[in-house]
Design an enzyme around this catalytic site. Structure first.
Site, mmCIF file in Angstrom:
data_model
loop_
_atom_site.group_PDB
_atom_site.id
_atom_site.type_symbol
_atom_site.label_atom_id
_atom_site.label_comp_id
_atom_site.label_asym_id
_atom_site.label_seq_id
_atom_site.Cartn_x
_atom_site.Cartn_y
_atom_site.Cartn_z
ATOM 1 N N LYS A 178 1.353 4.200 -2.966
ATOM 2 C CA LYS A 178 1.163 5.631 -2.712
ATOM 3 C C LYS A 178 2.431 6.406 -3.060
ATOM 4 C CE LYS A 178 -3.063 5.504 -1.185
ATOM 5 N NZ LYS A 178 -4.148 6.111 -1.986
ATOM 6 N N TYR A 210 0.833 -1.211 0.000
ATOM 7 C CA TYR A 210 0.000 0.000 0.000
ATOM 8 C C TYR A 210 0.865 1.258 0.000
ATOM 9 C CZ TYR A 210 -3.298 3.525 1.681
ATOM 10 O OH TYR A 210 -4.066 4.661 1.825
#
Length: 216
Positions: A127, A123
């Site tokens: 990002k 994750y």
């Protein structure tokens, strides 16, 4: 009087952001680009429902002054890391590219604390990768907001976030963890709207402690 484009307008931050923008005297029009129709009605808001897998077919919607990207999902919602990446990186990058090509000058992105393109966490890696790529695009101003765990009412219950909202406020009293303290999505939306009214250029990153000093 500017035109604002918002993707992710049905999410925790996005649904509050479009209301903030619509109520702002400096915003003439809000184009909410979504996968499904929004419920909120305001004469300033134009809701355009698109197929994110074929964004090139809707390029004309990405014309305005300000682009706000609040799009995001989880591995559980998406079904796999690959499917999550499609939403969190591919769709958002395509949106930014279309807007930049159409002359949109300012870009506001909701990212995450700890975002890092080299992270071992999928994750945070996604990002970070998105941040790296959009900062190379030809916007006059780029604002990247890096909140921690987001609190607020969602359509679906996320157990991990619910658990974190109980535990993290106590843990984050420790000085080294303050920047990871949970924050309400509404606070992020308000800050994004406020920043969009300022006359600045360049790339800015807003961490929790820098963006909301009263909350840490």
């Amino acid at each position: 009087m500017k035109t604002a484009i918002v993707v992710g307008a049905t999410g925790l931050i996005g649904q509050i952001l479009i209301k903030q923008l619509a109520e702002s005297a400096g915003i003439a029009k809000v184009i909410a680009i979504t996968r499904r129709k929004i419920c909120y009605v305001n004469p300033k808001i134009s809701n355009q429902v698109v197929d994110f897998a074929n964004l090139d077919n809707f390029s004309w919607y990405f014309k305005g002054d300000l682009l706000f990207s609040c799009l995001g999902t989880t591995k559980k919602q998406a079904g796999s890391v690959a499917a999550q990446r499609m939403v969190d990186v591919d769709y958002q990058l395509k949106v930014a590219e279309l807007a930049a090509d159409n002359g949109v000058s300012e870009y506001f992105l909701v990212s995450s604390s700890g975002a890092n393109g080299k992270s071992k966490n999928a994750y945070l890696q996604m990002k970070g990768e998105l941040e790296d790529k959009v900062t190379r695009l030809k916007f006059n101003r780029i604002c990247i907001f890096q909140p921690s765990l987001l609190l607020g009412e969602r359509e679906e219950v996320r157990f991990g976030e619910k658990l974190g909202s109980w535990i993290l406020p106590t843990l984050c009293r420790l000085p080294l963890l303050k920047r990871y303290k949970p924050i309400f999505g509404e606070q992020v939306a308000i800050k994004m709207c406020q920043e969009s009214l300022k006359l600045k250029t360049g790339v800015q990153r807003f961490t929790l402690d820098a963006c909301f000093p009263d909350e840490v």
